[in-house]
Design a protein around this motif. Structure first.
Motif, PDB file in Angstrom:
ATOM      1  N   LEU A   1     -11.729   0.285 -10.724  1.00  0.00           N
ATOM      2  CA  LEU A   1     -11.821  -0.727  -9.160  1.00  0.00           C
ATOM      3  C   LEU A   1     -12.833  -0.713  -8.659  1.00  0.00           C
ATOM      4  O   LEU A   1     -13.380  -1.602  -7.949  1.00  0.00           O
ATOM      5  CB  LEU A   1     -10.673   0.650  -8.141  1.00  0.00           C
ATOM      6  CG  LEU A   1      -8.985   0.566  -8.549  1.00  0.00           C
ATOM      7  CD1 LEU A   1      -8.882   1.660  -7.130  1.00  0.00           C
ATOM      8  CD2 LEU A   1      -7.962  -0.950  -8.582  1.00  0.00           C
TER       9      LEU A   1
ATOM     10  N   ARG B   1     -14.134  -2.928  -5.152  1.00  0.00           N
ATOM     11  CA  ARG B   1     -12.921  -2.268  -4.837  1.00  0.00           C
ATOM     12  C   ARG B   1     -14.001  -1.617  -3.955  1.00  0.00           C
ATOM     13  O   ARG B   1     -14.546  -1.074  -3.817  1.00  0.00           O
ATOM     14  CB  ARG B   1     -11.977  -1.737  -4.892  1.00  0.00           C
ATOM     15  CG  ARG B   1     -10.857  -2.836  -6.002  1.00  0.00           C
ATOM     16  CD  ARG B   1     -10.342  -3.653  -5.342  1.00  0.00           C
ATOM     17  NE  ARG B   1      -9.356  -4.982  -5.949  1.00  0.00           N
ATOM     18  CZ  ARG B   1      -8.377  -5.605  -6.208  1.00  0.00           C
ATOM     19  NH1 ARG B   1      -7.968  -5.697  -4.622  1.00  0.00           N
ATOM     20  NH2 ARG B   1      -8.400  -6.791  -6.641  1.00  0.00           N
ATOM     21  N   THR B   2     -13.461  -1.856  -2.356  1.00  0.00           N
ATOM     22  CA  THR B   2     -14.025  -0.588  -1.496  1.00  0.00           C
ATOM     23  C   THR B   2     -12.762   1.063  -1.429  1.00  0.00           C
ATOM     24  O   THR B   2     -11.769   0.208  -1.001  1.00  0.00           O
ATOM     25  CB  THR B   2     -14.383  -1.096  -0.489  1.00  0.00           C
ATOM     26  OG1 THR B   2     -15.158  -2.317  -0.416  1.00  0.00           O
ATOM     27  CG2 THR B   2     -14.278  -0.241   1.186  1.00  0.00           C
TER      28      THR B   2
ATOM     29  N   THR C   1      -3.997   0.472  -2.544  1.00  0.00           N
ATOM     30  CA  THR C   1      -2.600  -0.704  -2.525  1.00  0.00           C
ATOM     31  C   THR C   1      -2.930  -1.431  -4.387  1.00  0.00           C
ATOM     32  O   THR C   1      -2.930   0.276  -5.064  1.00  0.00           O
ATOM     33  CB  THR C   1      -3.763  -1.903  -2.647  1.00  0.00           C
ATOM     34  OG1 THR C   1      -4.873  -2.427  -4.050  1.00  0.00           O
ATOM     35  CG2 THR C   1      -4.194  -2.452  -1.167  1.00  0.00           C
TER      36      THR C   1
ATOM     37  N   SER D   1     -15.110  -3.607 -10.613  1.00  0.00           N
ATOM     38  CA  SER D   1     -14.475  -4.799  -9.344  1.00  0.00           C
ATOM     39  C   SER D   1     -14.568  -5.115  -8.327  1.00  0.00           C
ATOM     40  O   SER D   1     -14.120  -6.156  -7.769  1.00  0.00           O
ATOM     41  CB  SER D   1     -13.120  -5.117 -10.624  1.00  0.00           C
ATOM     42  OG  SER D   1     -12.008  -3.707  -8.803  1.00  0.00           O
TER      43      SER D   1
ATOM     44  N   ALA E   1      -3.656  -2.275  -6.340  1.00  0.00           N
ATOM     45  CA  ALA E   1      -4.444  -3.241  -7.652  1.00  0.00           C
ATOM     46  C   ALA E   1      -4.741  -2.106  -8.593  1.00  0.00           C
ATOM     47  O   ALA E   1      -5.274  -2.428  -9.572  1.00  0.00           O
ATOM     48  CB  ALA E   1      -5.904  -3.446  -6.675  1.00  0.00           C
TER      49      ALA E   1
ATOM     50  N   ASP F   1       1.020  -1.174  -0.137  1.00  0.00           N
ATOM     51  CA  ASP F   1      -0.276   0.108   0.024  1.00  0.00           C
ATOM     52  C   ASP F   1       0.339   1.099   0.170  1.00  0.00           C
ATOM     53  O   ASP F   1       2.181   1.061   0.859  1.00  0.00           O
ATOM     54  CB  ASP F   1      -1.084   0.053   1.043  1.00  0.00           C
ATOM     55  CG  ASP F   1      -2.099  -1.134   1.242  1.00  0.00           C
ATOM     56  OD1 ASP F   1      -1.737  -1.915   0.085  1.00  0.00           O
ATOM     57  OD2 ASP F   1      -3.221  -1.396   2.218  1.00  0.00           O
TER      58      ASP F   1
ATOM     59  N   ASP G   1      -9.136  -0.857   0.008  1.00  0.00           N
ATOM     60  CA  ASP G   1      -8.419  -0.703  -0.705  1.00  0.00           C
ATOM     61  C   ASP G   1      -7.807   0.849  -0.878  1.00  0.00           C
ATOM     62  O   ASP G   1      -7.045   0.002  -1.653  1.00  0.00           O
ATOM     63  CB  ASP G   1      -9.782  -1.236  -1.932  1.00  0.00           C
ATOM     64  CG  ASP G   1      -9.920  -2.881  -2.043  1.00  0.00           C
ATOM     65  OD1 ASP G   1      -9.031  -3.935  -1.417  1.00  0.00           O
ATOM     66  OD2 ASP G   1     -10.876  -3.483  -1.590  1.00  0.00           O
TER      67      ASP G   1
END
Length: 245
Positions: free
Chosen positions: A202, A207-208, A175, A205, A177, A98, A125
């Motif tokens: 994101l 992600r939070t 992150t 997909s 990602a 991160d 995330d």
């Protein structure tokens, strides 16, 4: 946490201040913008700076070398300025986990640490520092829509009809990602790879992404008058501190 600082821009709107220097070396109250960014990031625990450089990068590298206040600096080179998502990808080889991301032309005085704390919770995330602006100004920014839990469900870049008056400020945590999302982004109408498009990927997909409302202030130094406004704001705060000591 590692910190990515985006410092590759030409700063064309800041001319004549940027005719002989990169945007992030423009001074506010006697301090280059990038140093103010470094100092903010140090206060919230940055362990390494990854500085994405481009325009007149030699001036930045020569000035700061390989460390700032004993924190190492790694330089990533953006050879063409093709948008924020493209700039972030230049830092990808250097990121281990991160990380924080800050735009190199923003003056912040606010609750940046709250964003770090939220990122360190398992459920998040990504987390962004956000602020409310007048509705008539929202179309100048990346505008956010959130759900009842404060999670970001949509990001729209400079919309004609903003879904809210909540906007991104230029400080984020992610992150790794985000790199996959940036790789998938297609060029916008401006021919650039836009960060809001990557953020939307994101979200799609699953992600939070949490929105942390700013408690404080920030100034995006994009025009010469912004330099004056930021200098006056900082000098005003200094005088208040001096009176209370």
């Amino acid at each position: 946490m590692q910190a990515v600082v985006l410092a590759a821009g030409k700063g064309t709107r800041l001319r004549p201040l940027t005719e002989d220097k990169p945007k992030v070396l423009v001074e506010v109250d006697g301090t280059p913008l990038i140093e103010d960014v470094f100092n903010n990031l140090l206060e919230i625990g940055a362990t390494e700076f990854i500085v994405v450089v481009g325009y007149q990068k030699e001036q930045i590298i020569e000035r700061y070398g390989d460390e700032y206040e004993d924190v190492p600096i790694t330089y990533a080179h953006q050879r063409e300025q093709l948008g924020l998502a493209h700039a972030i990808l230049q830092a990808e080889p250097h990121i281990e986990d991160d990380f924080m991301l800050m735009l190199g032309d923003n003056i912040f005085r606010g609750n940046l640490g709250d964003v770090i704390n939220r990122q360190q919770e398992d459920r998040a995330d990504a987390a962004f520092l956000v602020e409310e602006v007048p509705y008539e100004e929202a179309s100048r920014y990346g505008v956010l829509d959130t759900n009842e839990y404060g999670e970001i469900v949509e990001v729209v870049e400079k919309p004609d009809e903003p879904p809210s008056n909540l906007v991104m400020t230029g400080f984020y945590t992610f992150t790794p990602a985000i790199f996959h999302a940036c790789h998938l982004v297609q060029p916008s109408d401006r021919g650039e790879y836009e960060l809001p498009d990557a953020i939307d990927l994101l979200i799609q997909s699953g992600r939070t992404i949490d929105a942390i409302r700013m408690d404080g202030w920030r100034i995006d130094v994009g025009y010469p008058e912004d330099q004056e406004i930021a200098t006056e704001r900082l000098q005003g705060e200094s005088s208040v501190v001096g009176q209370t000591e």
